[in-house]
Every structure is written in C-alpha cells, then in structure tokens.
Design an enzyme around this catalytic site. Structure first.
Site, PDB file in Angstrom:
ATOM      1  N   ASN A  87      22.971  16.132 -30.362  1.00  0.00           N
ATOM      2  CA  ASN A  87      21.561  16.026 -29.990  1.00  0.00           C
ATOM      3  C   ASN A  87      20.972  17.332 -29.452  1.00  0.00           C
ATOM      4  O   ASN A  87      19.818  17.357 -29.057  1.00  0.00           O
ATOM      5  CB  ASN A  87      21.367  14.927 -28.941  1.00  0.00           C
ATOM      6  CG  ASN A  87      21.696  13.544 -29.465  1.00  0.00           C
ATOM      7  OD1 ASN A  87      22.842  13.253 -29.777  1.00  0.00           O
ATOM      8  ND2 ASN A  87      20.692  12.699 -29.576  1.00  0.00           N
ATOM      9  N   VAL A  94      16.071  19.528 -28.848  1.00  0.00           N
ATOM     10  CA  VAL A  94      16.782  18.535 -28.056  1.00  0.00           C
ATOM     11  C   VAL A  94      16.300  17.161 -28.494  1.00  0.00           C
ATOM     12  O   VAL A  94      15.126  16.821 -28.312  1.00  0.00           O
ATOM     13  CB  VAL A  94      16.536  18.729 -26.538  1.00  0.00           C
ATOM     14  CG1 VAL A  94      17.276  17.658 -25.738  1.00  0.00           C
ATOM     15  CG2 VAL A  94      16.975  20.124 -26.099  1.00  0.00           C
ATOM     16  N   CYS A  95      17.184  16.388 -29.102  1.00  0.00           N
ATOM     17  CA  CYS A  95      16.809  15.070 -29.627  1.00  0.00           C
ATOM     18  C   CYS A  95      16.970  14.008 -28.547  1.00  0.00           C
ATOM     19  O   CYS A  95      18.094  13.621 -28.213  1.00  0.00           O
ATOM     20  CB  CYS A  95      17.670  14.722 -30.839  1.00  0.00           C
ATOM     21  SG  CYS A  95      17.297  15.697 -32.294  1.00  0.00           S
ATOM     22  N   LEU A  96      15.854  13.573 -28.021  1.00  0.00           N
ATOM     23  CA  LEU A  96      15.840  12.515 -27.011  1.00  0.00           C
ATOM     24  C   LEU A  96      14.629  11.633 -27.261  1.00  0.00           C
ATOM     25  O   LEU A  96      13.522  12.139 -27.506  1.00  0.00           O
ATOM     26  CB  LEU A  96      15.757  13.101 -25.600  1.00  0.00           C
ATOM     27  CG  LEU A  96      17.058  13.554 -24.925  1.00  0.00           C
ATOM     28  CD1 LEU A  96      16.743  14.249 -23.612  1.00  0.00           C
ATOM     29  CD2 LEU A  96      17.990  12.370 -24.686  1.00  0.00           C
ATOM     30  N   THR A 101      11.401  13.232 -29.704  1.00  0.00           N
ATOM     31  CA  THR A 101      12.096  13.966 -30.765  1.00  0.00           C
ATOM     32  C   THR A 101      13.157  13.101 -31.437  1.00  0.00           C
ATOM     33  O   THR A 101      13.896  13.580 -32.291  1.00  0.00           O
ATOM     34  CB  THR A 101      12.752  15.232 -30.185  1.00  0.00           C
ATOM     35  OG1 THR A 101      13.543  14.874 -29.041  1.00  0.00           O
ATOM     36  CG2 THR A 101      11.697  16.247 -29.777  1.00  0.00           C
TER      37      THR A 101
END
Length: 489
Positions: A87, A94-96, A101
């Site tokens: 992530n 930043v994949c959250l 995202t």
C-alpha cells in the site's frame, strides 16, 4: 493562493492536540506561516520488518479540508525505486481508504472526523508484521511461505534506505549506490556534519519536536554511480528531493533516535545475517511490477560497517561541539549567556525544591557542557546509587537538542548499554525539563511498557519475562546502583 481561515483554524487545533499528546513514534514538522503543508516522520513499529525505521511523508491539505482529505505522499522510497509495502508505492502513493486512494469498505472512507493523527496511525498500521497480507487477494491466502521472504527484504531495506542512506546524507558520509538493483556497495570516509561549523551564527535549522516548527542541520549528501532510472511522478520528485537534501527537517531528531536505537539496528543486522546469505537476491512478490517493486540483494556485512561509521560520526559531532564551545564562550554568544542563566536558575531550583535527588554542575565552568548527578530513590532498585549524566549543547539550542549520556554505567530498559537515555521532554527549550525527564528514569521504578522506548533489549527481555527473569532484572539494577559510587571515588 491564500489559505482558507477555517481550514487553518482546524489544522491549528489538530496540531495543538498533537503536541499535547506526543507519540514516541510520530513526529511533525510545519511552518507556522503555512500549516497547509506538513511533513511527518513515522518510526516503524517494533516486532515488524519496519522495526524503528525512519519513514517520512508529505501531507498537503486542500482548501476545503476536512471535507476533502489531504494528499499524502511517501518520501522514503529510495528515490522512487523501492516499494516498501503493498500500500506504499515506490512513486509515493499511499493507498488508504480514508485518503480516498483505495475504495475500501463501507464506513472506512474519509470523513471530517479524521485528522492528522488518525492519518498517521492508519499509515503506521500498514507497517505490520505481515505486510504481504495488505495486498488485496493475498490477505486470505493460505500459503504462508511467502510472508517471511517478503519480510526479509523489507527488514534489509528498512536498515539500508531509511537508516543508513538518510543518516549518511545528514552526516556527509560519502557512499556509492549501485542502481542496478538496490544492493549496497562500499562506504567510504565518514566526515562530520556541517552542524559542527565554527560559525556562531546558527548554521543549522532547529530540530523538530511533536508539533514543532524548527528546521534541520545542513549536511553533505551521498554521491551516486550508475545510471538511475527514476519512475516517480513529476509531482512527487520535488517533494522527495526536499526530504533528502541537506536541509531535512528531521536531521537532528534522526541522529538522536539513531543513538538510542543503534544497538537494536545492529541486533537486526546480526540476526538477519544468520538467516539469509549475503548476495542472495530479494524475493519478488507477485504484486510487484516494473517501476513499483523492491529489487536488490542482501548485504548485511556492508550494513553493519555503515551503521558503525554512522555511530562514530555522530559521536564525533558531540566531541566537536565541546571543542567549538570554547569559541562560543569567548564570543559571549546569546546561547552562551542563555545556558549560563538557565544553569544558575536550575541549580537554585534544585537546592530549594529537591531533597538531594539531583545535583547540577558545569564542566570547567562551560555552559555548553553540563553534568548532573542523580541519587537513587530509597526503596527502589536504584536505592543508594549515584549516577552521573552528561549533557552537551550546541550553540543553536533548542533548535538542536542536547546530546545526553550516562557517564556512570546504568542498567535500565530506557538506557542503551552505551548510556544513551530514551526520554520525552515536554518543553525542549527548558533544560530543567530535560533533567526532570531523565531523572524519572532513575527516581521512578516503573518503566514504560511501550516497546519503542525499550532501547536495552536484553534488559527488556528480563523485565517483561518470567518471574525469575524479572527478579534477575531487579538484581542487575541493584548491582548497578551499588557499583555506581565507585565512579565517584
């Protein structure tokens, strides 16, 4: 574009709350004139492959915050070449779900109830003991054989990139990095940071504290060889550059954390070098692809040497401060007078309000070098002990915080075997608050259970082990106290 007053007020409130409740693993830098752009540093959680690594992030807040989340970019990515997590992309993404995202599940999206602290904690939660499981489709995979190979390379690169590369840059230690993969090559001579400049004008910006606004020490940068193939997006590149140049806002903080965690970094290197052979190529996860992966080979022998060189360079900085202080005194710098005044006030304070637990003195009447003696509290492990502590200040204090070390051997989970204490200080610009914080390590007998503060691993294992191990810890502490008086004879 002018800032939105409503947003500024909201952020100011969040930053104030952050300062009131400091976290040992979350740190911020911001400029009071523009708090819409904030930089953060997160130290990796213990007992994970990110253990005590130093990872920087940029947070850019929109004019309609908190209706819309900030744009967050990871800055510790080996020049956009290393993906530290499923992530956390090499390009900084930043994949959250709370950042918008990642799609996430119902109830996991961004809301105005979220803020700076919840964002940082969410990012930190990605740095788990099984980061491989963060990748969708692999979270429920029954095959566990890939977890440790993935962790192994994260551990190696946490030490290499987030510790060695960044500290060598701060200290001006020359290094050569081979971009054909991410393997280490030789580390050359270690020079000290320009924070040791003899100029009486503050040559280094201030160290950040939780919620602080200070800048960092100018230092040399690494040299690189090979042909780099950057894959970072154009927006990311200038932000990343600002995080690794000579003016990194967390330089002084990073050095102090390094001194506290040095033994732990070495322990990681020693343990991992027994598990994986140098020269072995990194495992490649199925979700890694060109431009968003972590490639390289293991080289723990090199990492050990680099860690040792960094330690020597930081120790030399402290020696240089003492040498330079003679000129700061002769020039009657503002800080020279400030520290002398603080010393007189603090000495009087302890004489009037202390029962003999703390005694303060200047070394050779030098206001930049303090010694203070702690007397162990009755009915504790340190009863009857006398422990001498040295504090060395730079002419830019409190921008650069003091280097602190026990001169008397101290056995404590919050003190390294080399004598460096891990402590938090409420008012970094007041020397008495430093002394009080360090005193509590000795005068109070119940250490913190937060593992990020346990800088003596062997002591921590005993203290939080079996009853027999706890008794052994107490025995070692009492023995340390009884022997401490020998150093005053």
């Amino acid at each position: 574009m002018t800032n939105n007053p409503t947003v500024t007020l909201r952020l100011a409130k969040e930053l104030s709350e952050f300062t009131k409740n400091p976290d040992h693993q979350l740190f911020l830098h911001y400029d009071d004139s523009n708090i819409m752009n904030i930089k953060a540093m997160i130290t990796g959680p213990p007992d994970t492959p990110y253990c005590l690594g130093q990872f920087e992030f940029s947070l850019q807040f929109p004019r309609d915050y908190p209706t819309t989340p900030p744009k967050v970019l990871a800055l510790t990515t080996n020049h956009g070449r290393s993906r530290f997590n499923p992530n956390i992309y090499a390009g900084g993404k930043v994949c959250l779900s709370i950042l918008g995202t990642w799609r996430g599940n119902a109830g996991e999206q961004w809301s105005s109830a979220h803020g700076i602290t919840s964002i940082l904690l969410s990012i930190q939660s990605l740095m788990s003991d099984k980061p491989y499981r963060n990748e969708p489709g692999h979270d429920l995979e029954k095959d566990n054989s890939k977890l440790e190979p993935y962790n192994q390379k994260i551990r190696h690169e946490t030490i290499r990139i987030s510790i060695c590369d960044r500290l060598e840059g701060f200290l001006g230690i020359n290094q050569t990095l081979n971009f054909n993969g991410t393997s280490d090559t030789s580390t050359t001579s270690a020079s000290t940071s320009t924070s040791t400049s003899t100029s009486s004008t503050p040559s280094s910006p201030p160290v950040p504290t939780a919620g602080g606004t200070a800048l960092a020490t100018p230092v040399g940068t690494p040299s690189y060889s090979g042909t780099p193939t950057p894959t970072t997006p154009s927006l990311f590149e200038p932000l990343y550059a600002s995080s690794v140049t000579q003016n990194d806002e967390f330089s002084d903080l990073s050095k102090r954390l390094f001194l506290a965690y040095y033994d732990i970094y070495l322990h990681t290197v020693q343990t991992e070098s027994e598990n994986v052979k140098d020269g072995t190529s990194f495992y490649k996860a199925p979700f890694e692809y060109a431009g968003n992966k972590m490639d390289g080979t293991f080289n723990y022998a090199s990492l050990r040497q680099r860690l040792e060189n960094i330690k020597k360079a930081i120790d030399q900085e402290t020696v240089d401060w003492i040498q330079q202080s003679k000129r700061w005194i002769s020039e009657s710098t503002r800080m020279s007078s400030n520290l002398k005044r603080q010393y007189e006030q603090i000495r009087e304070y302890y004489r009037e309000n202390n029962t003999g637990g703390v005694e303060v003195e200047l070394v050779d009447d030098n206001p930049f070098v303090w010694n203070f003696t702690l007397i162990g509290k009755p009915m504790t492990n340190y009863d009857g002990g006398m422990f001498k502590v040295e504090m060395v200040f730079h002419n830019t204090y409190p921008d650069m915080q003091p280097r602190v070390k026990f001169l008397t051997p101290m056995y404590h989970i919050h003190v390294t075997e080399d004598g460096v204490p891990f402590y938090a200080v409420a008012k970094p610009d007041d020397v008495r608050f430093h002394i009080d914080a360090i005193s509590r390590l000795v005068l109070e007998d119940e250490p913190s259970t937060n593992p990020s503060t346990h800088v003596n691993l062997s002591a921590a294992r005993l203290l939080f082990g079996t009853k027999e191990q706890r008794r052994e810890y107490n025995k070692q502490a009492r023995r340390c106290a009884s022997r401490s008086t020998d150093y005053f004879e």
